[in-house]
Design a protein around this motif. Structure first.
Motif, mmCIF file in Angstrom:
data_model
loop_
_atom_site.group_PDB
_atom_site.id
_atom_site.type_symbol
_atom_site.label_atom_id
_atom_site.label_comp_id
_atom_site.label_asym_id
_atom_site.label_seq_id
_atom_site.Cartn_x
_atom_site.Cartn_y
_atom_site.Cartn_z
ATOM 1 N N ASN A 10 0.845 -1.193 0.000
ATOM 2 C CA ASN A 10 0.000 0.000 0.000
ATOM 3 C C ASN A 10 0.882 1.246 0.000
ATOM 4 O OD1 ASN A 10 0.851 0.434 2.686
ATOM 5 N ND2 ASN A 10 -0.980 -0.499 3.543
ATOM 6 N N LYS A 11 0.272 2.419 0.066
ATOM 7 C CA LYS A 11 1.035 3.668 -0.020
ATOM 8 C C LYS A 11 1.979 3.872 1.162
ATOM 9 C CE LYS A 11 -2.703 6.506 1.844
ATOM 10 N NZ LYS A 11 -3.627 7.606 1.563
ATOM 11 N N HIS A 12 1.817 3.083 2.237
ATOM 12 C CA HIS A 12 2.684 3.179 3.410
ATOM 13 C C HIS A 12 3.801 2.137 3.373
ATOM 14 C CE1 HIS A 12 -0.260 5.952 4.991
ATOM 15 N NE2 HIS A 12 -1.196 5.044 4.854
ATOM 16 N N GLY A 13 3.873 1.365 2.279
ATOM 17 C CA GLY A 13 4.905 0.347 2.137
ATOM 18 C C GLY A 13 4.599 -0.956 2.844
ATOM 19 N N LYS A 14 3.385 -1.109 3.341
ATOM 20 C CA LYS A 14 2.966 -2.345 4.036
ATOM 21 C C LYS A 14 2.297 -3.280 3.030
ATOM 22 C CE LYS A 14 4.040 -0.586 8.048
ATOM 23 N NZ LYS A 14 5.302 -0.920 8.632
ATOM 24 N N ASP A 15 2.507 -4.574 3.206
ATOM 25 C CA ASP A 15 1.880 -5.552 2.311
ATOM 26 C C ASP A 15 0.360 -5.452 2.375
ATOM 27 O OD1 ASP A 15 4.131 -7.126 1.186
ATOM 28 O OD2 ASP A 15 4.546 -7.541 3.296
ATOM 29 N N VAL A 16 -0.275 -5.556 1.202
ATOM 30 C CA VAL A 16 -1.736 -5.543 1.164
ATOM 31 C C VAL A 16 -2.257 -6.854 1.736
ATOM 32 C CG1 VAL A 16 -1.822 -4.008 -0.841
ATOM 33 C CG2 VAL A 16 -1.904 -6.486 -1.187
ATOM 34 N N MET A 21 -8.605 -8.335 -3.076
ATOM 35 C CA MET A 21 -9.422 -7.125 -3.181
ATOM 36 C C MET A 21 -8.601 -5.847 -2.999
ATOM 37 S SD MET A 21 -12.574 -8.217 -3.630
ATOM 38 C CE MET A 21 -13.640 -6.906 -3.100
ATOM 39 N N GLU A 22 -7.767 -5.811 -1.974
ATOM 40 C CA GLU A 22 -6.994 -4.600 -1.682
ATOM 41 C C GLU A 22 -5.942 -4.383 -2.768
ATOM 42 O OE1 GLU A 22 -4.256 -2.553 1.819
ATOM 43 O OE2 GLU A 22 -5.123 -4.539 2.171
ATOM 44 N N ILE A 23 -5.910 -3.186 -3.319
ATOM 45 C CA ILE A 23 -5.003 -2.868 -4.421
ATOM 46 C C ILE A 23 -3.784 -2.133 -3.888
ATOM 47 C CG2 ILE A 23 -4.747 -1.554 -6.567
ATOM 48 C CD1 ILE A 23 -7.757 -1.968 -7.011
ATOM 49 N N GLY A 24 -2.609 -2.521 -4.362
ATOM 50 C CA GLY A 24 -1.367 -1.864 -4.000
ATOM 51 C C GLY A 24 -0.404 -1.891 -5.168
ATOM 52 N N GLU A 25 0.781 -1.292 -4.972
ATOM 53 C CA GLU A 25 1.775 -1.286 -6.041
ATOM 54 C C GLU A 25 2.631 -2.545 -5.960
ATOM 55 O OE1 GLU A 25 5.151 1.504 -8.192
ATOM 56 O OE2 GLU A 25 4.122 2.253 -6.412
ATOM 57 N N ASP A 43 16.409 0.096 -0.065
ATOM 58 C CA ASP A 43 16.369 -1.311 0.332
ATOM 59 C C ASP A 43 16.456 -2.252 -0.863
ATOM 60 O OD1 ASP A 43 16.107 -0.605 3.002
ATOM 61 O OD2 ASP A 43 13.926 -0.557 2.893
ATOM 62 N N GLY A 44 16.595 -1.701 -2.065
ATOM 63 C CA GLY A 44 16.734 -2.524 -3.257
ATOM 64 C C GLY A 44 15.428 -2.908 -3.928
ATOM 65 N N TRP A 45 14.289 -2.405 -3.430
ATOM 66 C CA TRP A 45 12.997 -2.716 -4.043
ATOM 67 C C TRP A 45 12.757 -1.805 -5.238
ATOM 68 C CZ3 TRP A 45 10.350 -6.946 -3.014
ATOM 69 C CH2 TRP A 45 10.564 -7.588 -1.789
ATOM 70 N N LEU A 46 12.329 -2.391 -6.338
ATOM 71 C CA LEU A 46 11.995 -1.643 -7.538
ATOM 72 C C LEU A 46 10.482 -1.497 -7.608
ATOM 73 C CD1 LEU A 46 12.882 -0.399 -10.279
ATOM 74 C CD2 LEU A 46 12.504 -2.667 -11.265
ATOM 75 N N TYR A 47 9.997 -0.269 -7.600
ATOM 76 C CA TYR A 47 8.565 0.000 -7.698
ATOM 77 C C TYR A 47 8.194 0.001 -9.177
ATOM 78 C CZ TYR A 47 8.231 0.896 -2.745
ATOM 79 O OH TYR A 47 8.235 0.745 -1.377
ATOM 80 N N THR A 48 7.352 -0.954 -9.589
ATOM 81 C CA THR A 48 7.089 -1.190 -11.009
ATOM 82 C C THR A 48 6.130 -0.186 -11.638
ATOM 83 O OG1 THR A 48 5.197 -2.645 -10.611
ATOM 84 C CG2 THR A 48 7.408 -3.664 -10.654
ATOM 85 N N GLY A 49 5.306 0.468 -10.832
ATOM 86 C CA GLY A 49 4.284 1.347 -11.391
ATOM 87 C C GLY A 49 3.018 0.596 -11.765
#
Length: 166
Positions: A10-16, A21-25, A43-49
């Motif tokens: 989610n927008k706070h970086g926590k797993d959905v 149902m819950e949508i996240g990146e 931390d090496g995480w790539l945000y895909t968009g």
């Protein structure tokens, strides 16, 4: 891929929630994804968009691109959520919702709808239908009826072409 992690956050970086149902990146980390990539965070995480859901079995489904949400002043509206509601109407065969610029509200949702052949549904009827199921600010403000939506060879709706038509 070996040594690759995939999460939906989610927008706070926590797993959905793994409820489908819950949508996240969707974010990825591992060999081949984040090595020397400027897009990766510390931390090496790539945000895909890409936005997606995760179900109880851990399967991830891509539902929309991050740039598809509509920013209506202080609210973000998911084009996918508006599409889901319009699909519930019996006259709607296909629908695609895009961002449309608006002077007062910033952006509004504009729906392109392919009605079933013998349908006589109106723009007002679909907007009113959506008001019964969504908060007012999420409802499409305008609707364009079409015989078919532009698509890729594989059948994906080309929202870029719809934006050019708007």
């Amino acid at each position: 891929m070996v040594d690759t992690e995939v999460r939906v956050v989610n927008k706070h970086g926590k797993d959905v929630a793994p409820n489908g149902m819950e949508i996240g990146e969707i974010i990825v980390k591992g060999n081949g994804f984040t090595e020397d990539r400027k897009e990766a965070n510390q931390d090496g995480w790539l945000y895909t968009g890409d936005m997606g859901t995760k179900d109880e079995q851990g399967r991830i489904t891509i539902v929309e691109h991050k740039n598809d949400p509509i920013n209506n002043n202080e609210y973000n509206i998911s084009a996918l959520e508006v599409e889901r509601i319009l699909y519930e109407h019996s006259a709607v065969q296909e629908v695609a919702v895009i961002v449309s610029p608006h002077e007062e509200w910033g952006e509004i949702s504009h729906a392109f709808v392919v009605p079933y052949t013998k349908s006589t549904v109106t723009e007002e009827e679909l907007i009113e239908f959506s008001r019964g199921k969504l908060e007012n600010f999420k409802c499409p403000q305008t609707i364009t009826f079409m015989e078919e939506l532009p698509k890729t060879v594989s059948g994906k709706i080309l929202k870029v072409k719809l934006k050019d038509m708007n």
